[in-house]
Design a protein around this motif. Structure first.
Motif, short mmCIF file in Angstrom:
data_model
loop_
_atom_site.label_atom_id
_atom_site.label_comp_id
_atom_site.label_asym_id
_atom_site.label_seq_id
_atom_site.Cartn_x
_atom_site.Cartn_y
_atom_site.Cartn_z
N LEU A 112 35.35 10.41 0.21
CA LEU A 112 33.48 10.54 0.60
C LEU A 112 33.02 9.76 -0.54
CD1 LEU A 112 33.98 14.71 0.51
CD2 LEU A 112 33.62 12.89 2.26
N LYS A 113 31.74 9.31 0.07
CA LYS A 113 30.92 8.59 -0.80
C LYS A 113 30.10 9.42 -1.76
CE LYS A 113 30.38 5.13 3.15
NZ LYS A 113 31.16 5.96 3.80
N PRO A 114 29.33 9.00 -2.74
CA PRO A 114 28.58 9.72 -3.70
C PRO A 114 27.55 10.25 -2.98
CG PRO A 114 28.93 7.83 -4.49
CD PRO A 114 29.63 7.40 -3.38
N ASN A 115 26.83 9.58 -2.03
CA ASN A 115 25.83 10.38 -1.20
C ASN A 115 26.20 11.82 -0.48
OD1 ASN A 115 24.04 8.56 -2.17
ND2 ASN A 115 24.15 7.28 -0.13
N ASP A 116 27.58 11.68 -0.04
CA ASP A 116 28.07 12.90 0.55
C ASP A 116 28.33 13.89 -0.36
OD1 ASP A 116 28.33 11.34 2.90
OD2 ASP A 116 30.05 10.85 2.49
N LEU A 117 28.64 13.62 -1.52
CA LEU A 117 28.73 14.90 -2.41
C LEU A 117 27.56 15.25 -2.92
CD1 LEU A 117 32.06 13.50 -4.53
CD2 LEU A 117 31.68 15.37 -3.00
N GLN A 118 26.58 14.34 -3.03
CA GLN A 118 25.21 14.60 -3.45
C GLN A 118 24.55 15.76 -2.61
OE1 GLN A 118 22.50 11.40 -3.71
NE2 GLN A 118 21.83 12.06 -5.74
N THR A 119 24.84 15.50 -1.16
CA THR A 119 24.34 16.44 -0.05
C THR A 119 24.86 17.82 -0.22
OG1 THR A 119 24.03 14.69 1.22
CG2 THR A 119 24.29 16.86 2.41
N GLY A 120 26.37 17.68 -0.61
CA GLY A 120 27.17 18.89 -0.77
C GLY A 120 26.38 19.65 -2.17
N ALA A 121 26.17 18.96 -3.10
CA ALA A 121 25.67 19.53 -4.34
C ALA A 121 24.21 19.98 -4.27
CB ALA A 121 25.48 18.46 -5.49
N GLN A 122 23.45 19.45 -3.23
CA GLN A 122 22.12 20.16 -3.10
C GLN A 122 22.38 21.18 -2.21
OE1 GLN A 122 20.36 16.62 -1.21
NE2 GLN A 122 19.61 15.81 -3.09
N ALA A 123 23.13 21.27 -1.39
CA ALA A 123 23.46 22.56 -0.50
C ALA A 123 24.00 23.59 -1.20
CB ALA A 123 24.46 22.13 0.87
N ALA A 124 24.98 23.37 -2.19
CA ALA A 124 25.41 24.34 -2.98
C ALA A 124 24.38 25.11 -4.11
CB ALA A 124 26.38 23.89 -3.95
N ALA A 125 23.43 24.06 -4.58
CA ALA A 125 22.33 24.48 -5.57
C ALA A 125 21.49 25.50 -4.64
CB ALA A 125 21.52 23.41 -5.86
N LEU A 126 21.00 25.09 -3.42
CA LEU A 126 20.14 25.94 -2.55
C LEU A 126 20.97 27.15 -2.30
CD1 LEU A 126 18.76 23.28 0.00
CD2 LEU A 126 17.52 24.46 -1.96
N ALA A 127 22.24 27.21 -1.77
CA ALA A 127 22.80 28.58 -1.56
C ALA A 127 22.84 29.28 -2.87
CB ALA A 127 24.44 28.23 -1.33
N ALA A 128 23.14 28.64 -4.01
CA ALA A 128 23.08 29.59 -5.35
C ALA A 128 21.95 30.16 -5.57
CB ALA A 128 23.53 28.66 -6.34
N ALA A 129 20.95 29.22 -5.44
CA ALA A 129 19.42 29.75 -5.68
C ALA A 129 19.04 30.83 -4.63
CB ALA A 129 18.56 28.74 -5.58
N SER A 130 19.72 30.92 -3.45
CA SER A 130 19.21 31.92 -2.31
C SER A 130 20.14 33.02 -2.62
CB SER A 130 19.14 31.33 -0.94
OG SER A 130 20.52 31.01 -0.76
N GLY A 131 21.06 32.81 -3.37
CA GLY A 131 22.00 33.93 -3.42
C GLY A 131 23.22 34.25 -2.47
N ALA A 132 23.27 33.02 -1.51
CA ALA A 132 24.49 33.20 -0.31
C ALA A 132 25.48 32.72 -1.03
CB ALA A 132 23.97 32.11 0.63
#
Length: 148
Positions: A112-132
């Motif tokens: 995976l490229k760093p941008n792919d993991l960055q997208t994953g990190a952003q999605a994980a942060a949003l999921a954690a923030a929303s409690g999902a």
């Protein structure tokens, strides 16, 4: 070569007749060195293994690295999604399926490229923030029991 030396180191201090330990160290060390230095085909001949009835005709085949043997690409089909690091680790789990397929294929880069993991990190942060929760169940990654 390790076994005779380890036996000497651990038995020598507690043995009453210390010369007996030394007397057995040298022949066993010599046999170990000879066995390590001699090719296995010669060792099998010297130990008469090629003449044993149960082993005759088996061929003692040594597998080559590129032969068809069990490897990750076959074993991955036996594992559930949660057992695969690239699917269960929270950063990788958020990467879209097209960029992070469940089953990896030989010859196809799964990097995976760093941008792919960055997208994953952003999605994980949003999921954690929303409690999902991520993944398919609520079990924690450390193998403990899920919280109620």
């Amino acid at each position: 070569c390790f076994l005779p030396v380890a036996t000497f180191v651990f038995i020598h201090p507690s043995w009453k007749e210390r010369d007996d330990v030394l007397a057995w160290l040298w022949p066993s060390l010599a046999l170990a060195v000879i066995f390590c230095a001699v090719p296995l085909s010669v060792s099998r001949t010297l130990l008469c293994l090629q003449y044993m009835p149960g082993l005759r005709g088996t061929g003692f085949k040594v597998m080559d690295w590129n032969e068809d043997n069990e490897d990750y690409y076959k074993a991955q089909y036996l594992w559930s999604t949660e057992m695969k690091y690239h699917k269960s680790q929270f950063l990788y789990a958020m990467v879209p399926q097209a960029q992070n397929p469940e089953f990896l294929k030989p010859g196809v880069s799964g990097a995976l490229k760093p941008n792919d993991l960055q997208t994953g990190a952003q999605a994980a942060a949003l999921a954690a923030a929303s409690g999902a929760t991520t993944g398919t169940d609520n079990a924690p990654a450390n193998g403990g029991s899920p919280s109620p």
